[in-house]
Design a protein around this motif. Structure first.
Motif, PDB file in Angstrom:
ATOM      1  N   PRO A  86       0.819  -1.217   0.000  1.00  0.00           N
ATOM      2  CA  PRO A  86       0.000   0.000   0.000  1.00  0.00           C
ATOM      3  C   PRO A  86       0.846   1.256   0.000  1.00  0.00           C
ATOM      4  CG  PRO A  86       0.119  -0.899   2.215  1.00  0.00           C
ATOM      5  CD  PRO A  86       0.806  -1.894   1.315  1.00  0.00           C
ATOM      6  N   THR A  87       0.295   2.328  -0.543  1.00  0.00           N
ATOM      7  CA  THR A  87       0.914   3.636  -0.403  1.00  0.00           C
ATOM      8  C   THR A  87       0.726   4.080   1.053  1.00  0.00           C
ATOM      9  OG1 THR A  87      -1.113   4.857  -0.906  1.00  0.00           O
ATOM     10  CG2 THR A  87       0.271   4.182  -2.772  1.00  0.00           C
ATOM     11  N   PRO A  88       1.457   5.083   1.509  1.00  0.00           N
ATOM     12  CA  PRO A  88       1.251   5.565   2.888  1.00  0.00           C
ATOM     13  C   PRO A  88      -0.196   5.960   3.160  1.00  0.00           C
ATOM     14  CG  PRO A  88       3.314   6.422   2.039  1.00  0.00           C
ATOM     15  CD  PRO A  88       2.634   5.731   0.882  1.00  0.00           C
ATOM     16  N   GLY A  89      -0.843   6.617   2.185  1.00  0.00           N
ATOM     17  CA  GLY A  89      -2.236   7.011   2.386  1.00  0.00           C
ATOM     18  C   GLY A  89      -3.165   5.820   2.458  1.00  0.00           C
ATOM     19  N   GLN A  90      -2.975   4.857   1.580  1.00  0.00           N
ATOM     20  CA  GLN A  90      -3.795   3.645   1.603  1.00  0.00           C
ATOM     21  C   GLN A  90      -3.629   2.899   2.920  1.00  0.00           C
ATOM     22  OE1 GLN A  90      -2.217   1.836  -1.948  1.00  0.00           O
ATOM     23  NE2 GLN A  90      -3.997   2.404  -3.186  1.00  0.00           N
ATOM     24  N   LEU A  91      -2.402   2.801   3.397  1.00  0.00           N
ATOM     25  CA  LEU A  91      -2.152   2.077   4.641  1.00  0.00           C
ATOM     26  C   LEU A  91      -2.794   2.783   5.822  1.00  0.00           C
ATOM     27  CD1 LEU A  91      -0.835  -0.178   6.220  1.00  0.00           C
ATOM     28  CD2 LEU A  91       1.285   1.164   6.278  1.00  0.00           C
ATOM     29  N   ARG A  92      -2.696   4.096   5.844  1.00  0.00           N
ATOM     30  CA  ARG A  92      -3.272   4.826   6.980  1.00  0.00           C
ATOM     31  C   ARG A  92      -4.788   4.677   7.014  1.00  0.00           C
ATOM     32  NH1 ARG A  92      -2.543  11.207   8.522  1.00  0.00           N
ATOM     33  NH2 ARG A  92      -3.284  11.025  10.677  1.00  0.00           N
ATOM     34  N   MET A  93      -5.424   4.764   5.856  1.00  0.00           N
ATOM     35  CA  MET A  93      -6.873   4.591   5.821  1.00  0.00           C
ATOM     36  C   MET A  93      -7.266   3.165   6.155  1.00  0.00           C
ATOM     37  SD  MET A  93      -8.370   7.435   5.381  1.00  0.00           S
ATOM     38  CE  MET A  93     -10.012   6.729   5.260  1.00  0.00           C
ATOM     39  N   PHE A  94      -6.521   2.199   5.635  1.00  0.00           N
ATOM     40  CA  PHE A  94      -6.824   0.798   5.907  1.00  0.00           C
ATOM     41  C   PHE A  94      -6.747   0.509   7.395  1.00  0.00           C
ATOM     42  CE2 PHE A  94      -5.180  -3.723   5.980  1.00  0.00           C
ATOM     43  CZ  PHE A  94      -6.405  -4.305   5.709  1.00  0.00           C
ATOM     44  N   GLU A  95      -5.694   0.963   8.036  1.00  0.00           N
ATOM     45  CA  GLU A  95      -5.540   0.695   9.463  1.00  0.00           C
ATOM     46  C   GLU A  95      -6.566   1.480  10.284  1.00  0.00           C
ATOM     47  OE1 GLU A  95      -1.328   1.269  10.292  1.00  0.00           O
ATOM     48  OE2 GLU A  95      -1.003  -0.883   9.916  1.00  0.00           O
ATOM     49  N   ALA A  96      -6.947   2.671   9.821  1.00  0.00           N
ATOM     50  CA  ALA A  96      -7.997   3.422  10.510  1.00  0.00           C
ATOM     51  C   ALA A  96      -9.321   2.672  10.450  1.00  0.00           C
ATOM     52  CB  ALA A  96      -8.148   4.813   9.893  1.00  0.00           C
ATOM     53  N   VAL A  97      -9.613   2.075   9.287  1.00  0.00           N
ATOM     54  CA  VAL A  97     -10.835   1.280   9.151  1.00  0.00           C
ATOM     55  C   VAL A  97     -10.809   0.094  10.110  1.00  0.00           C
ATOM     56  CG1 VAL A  97     -12.075  -0.301   7.617  1.00  0.00           C
ATOM     57  CG2 VAL A  97     -11.393   1.951   6.792  1.00  0.00           C
ATOM     58  N   LEU A  98      -9.675  -0.580  10.205  1.00  0.00           N
ATOM     59  CA  LEU A  98      -9.575  -1.726  11.113  1.00  0.00           C
ATOM     60  C   LEU A  98      -9.859  -1.305  12.552  1.00  0.00           C
ATOM     61  CD1 LEU A  98      -6.431  -3.615   9.751  1.00  0.00           C
ATOM     62  CD2 LEU A  98      -8.844  -4.092   9.290  1.00  0.00           C
ATOM     63  N   VAL A  99      -9.323  -0.164  12.948  1.00  0.00           N
ATOM     64  CA  VAL A  99      -9.573   0.331  14.308  1.00  0.00           C
ATOM     65  C   VAL A  99     -11.050   0.669  14.488  1.00  0.00           C
ATOM     66  CG1 VAL A  99      -9.081   2.206  15.928  1.00  0.00           C
ATOM     67  CG2 VAL A  99      -7.212   1.165  14.636  1.00  0.00           C
ATOM     68  N   SER A 100     -11.645   1.300  13.476  1.00  0.00           N
ATOM     69  CA  SER A 100     -13.038   1.738  13.598  1.00  0.00           C
ATOM     70  C   SER A 100     -14.017   0.573  13.723  1.00  0.00           C
ATOM     71  CB  SER A 100     -13.424   2.604  12.392  1.00  0.00           C
ATOM     72  OG  SER A 100     -13.646   1.821  11.225  1.00  0.00           O
ATOM     73  N   LEU A 101     -13.631  -0.595  13.209  1.00  0.00           N
ATOM     74  CA  LEU A 101     -14.539  -1.741  13.208  1.00  0.00           C
ATOM     75  C   LEU A 101     -14.198  -2.800  14.251  1.00  0.00           C
ATOM     76  CD1 LEU A 101     -14.829  -2.317   9.337  1.00  0.00           C
ATOM     77  CD2 LEU A 101     -16.454  -1.135  10.827  1.00  0.00           C
ATOM     78  N   ALA A 102     -13.189  -2.551  15.071  1.00  0.00           N
ATOM     79  CA  ALA A 102     -12.713  -3.580  16.001  1.00  0.00           C
ATOM     80  C   ALA A 102     -13.762  -3.976  17.036  1.00  0.00           C
ATOM     81  CB  ALA A 102     -11.434  -3.116  16.698  1.00  0.00           C
ATOM     82  N   ASP A 103     -14.533  -3.019  17.508  1.00  0.00           N
ATOM     83  CA  ASP A 103     -15.516  -3.358  18.546  1.00  0.00           C
ATOM     84  C   ASP A 103     -16.619  -2.319  18.570  1.00  0.00           C
ATOM     85  OD1 ASP A 103     -16.332  -4.970  20.943  1.00  0.00           O
ATOM     86  OD2 ASP A 103     -16.108  -3.016  21.915  1.00  0.00           O
ATOM     87  N   HIS A 104     -17.802  -2.771  18.984  1.00  0.00           N
ATOM     88  CA  HIS A 104     -18.917  -1.839  19.136  1.00  0.00           C
ATOM     89  C   HIS A 104     -19.766  -2.249  20.348  1.00  0.00           C
ATOM     90  CE1 HIS A 104     -20.837   1.422  16.570  1.00  0.00           C
ATOM     91  NE2 HIS A 104     -21.513   1.445  17.709  1.00  0.00           N
ATOM     92  N   GLY A 105     -19.091  -2.734  21.396  1.00  0.00           N
ATOM     93  CA  GLY A 105     -19.796  -3.094  22.619  1.00  0.00           C
ATOM     94  C   GLY A 105     -20.420  -4.482  22.562  1.00  0.00           C
ATOM     95  N   PHE A 106     -21.502  -4.642  23.305  1.00  0.00           N
ATOM     96  CA  PHE A 106     -22.168  -5.943  23.388  1.00  0.00           C
ATOM     97  C   PHE A 106     -23.091  -6.158  22.188  1.00  0.00           C
ATOM     98  CE2 PHE A 106     -21.459  -5.850  28.155  1.00  0.00           C
ATOM     99  CZ  PHE A 106     -20.540  -6.886  28.125  1.00  0.00           C
TER     100      PHE A 106
END
Length: 264
Positions: A46-66
């Motif tokens: 990935p380009t730096p921008g692609q990697l940053r967005m990809f990892e941000a998406v992973l963080v955003s979807l990691a958990d949403h409570g119960f």
């Protein structure tokens, strides 16, 4: 002797090759897990921008409570504490049109339209709004639901959404999928007659599509992210379990009701 070609990796008694590189010598300590996941899925770094967005998406979807996925994992762990993999799998199997699957559904919905637009490089917000109106009206006439629109908890606005859009602007990764989704957020009340927030899972799908990830694999990345969250839930379940309480509460309050139309 048959051959089985792969561009992923191979191994010998003395080495492990991954993506054409020596795993131990070239990759360990040199790249992040997010970069490796992107690389494995696309066969390109990935380009730096692609990697940053990809990892941000992973963080955003990691958990949403119960969520149902987390509860399923915890209950499975309570039933089979000797099968951590079973508990994680139980949580992942619940990823569908209501939870987690929205990421792929939104990406696919947007991609189906974006691929028909041609060159959008010079489009203004007004152009995107016009395109969004066409997409929404066509979908309404066909009875198609707009994925990524609305949220059962964040009814006044998903807190992830503005952050993801801002990050896409900052990294230069705000492409046609995010621009169309943003336009849908602006104009949908005109077509649907009500105002709904763009949810984080939908923005994630648009962001992954703009980051060059394969549309058919978008749900896989949502599941990859949620795996981390499920491991966290199971780690907590070991120390502070809620599974036994959930099971007992439902079991002890179950009430038999005869089937509709039954004389019994």
């Amino acid at each position: 002797m048959p051959e089985y070609p792969t561009s992923i990796g191979t191994s010998t008694p003395d080495s492990i090759s991954l993506l054409g590189h020596d795993l131990a010598a070239d990759l360990l300590g040199q790249i992040s897990f997010g970069e490796l996941a992107y690389w494995l899925a696309t066969k390109r770094r990935p380009t730096p921008g692609q990697l940053r967005m990809f990892e941000a998406v992973l963080v955003s979807l990691a958990d949403h409570g119960f969520t149902p996925t987390a509860i399923a994992a915890r209950l499975t762990y309570y039933s089979a504490p000797d099968s951590l993999q079973g508990a994680i799998a139980a949580g992942l199997l619940g990823g569908g049109s209501r939870f987690l699957g929205v990421t792929e559904d939104t990406g696919r919905y947007l991609h189906d339209s974006v691929t028909t637009f041609g060159d959008t490089e010079a489009w203004t917000d007004a152009d995107w709004d016009d395109a969004a109106l066409v997409v929404l009206r066509r979908g309404k006439a066909a009875g198609t639901k707009v994925p990524g629109l609305g949220h059962p908890v964040h009814k006044q606005g998903d807190p992830r959404t503005p952050v993801m859009f801002a990050l896409a602007e900052e990294t230069g990764m705000k492409g046609p999928h995010l621009r169309l989704f943003e336009a849908i957020g602006r104009v949908h009340p005109e077509v649907l007659g009500r105002t709904l927030p763009l949810n984080g899972a939908g923005v994630a799908g648009a962001a992954l599509a703009d980051a060059g990830l394969p549309i058919d694999l978008l749900r896989g990345f949502a599941l990859l992210a949620r795996t981390a969250g499920l491991i966290g839930h199971l780690a907590e379940e070991r120390e502070n379990p809620i599974g036994p309480t959930v099971y007992t509460e439902v079991d002890r309050n179950a009430v038999y009701t005869p089937p509709t139309g039954s004389d019994d």
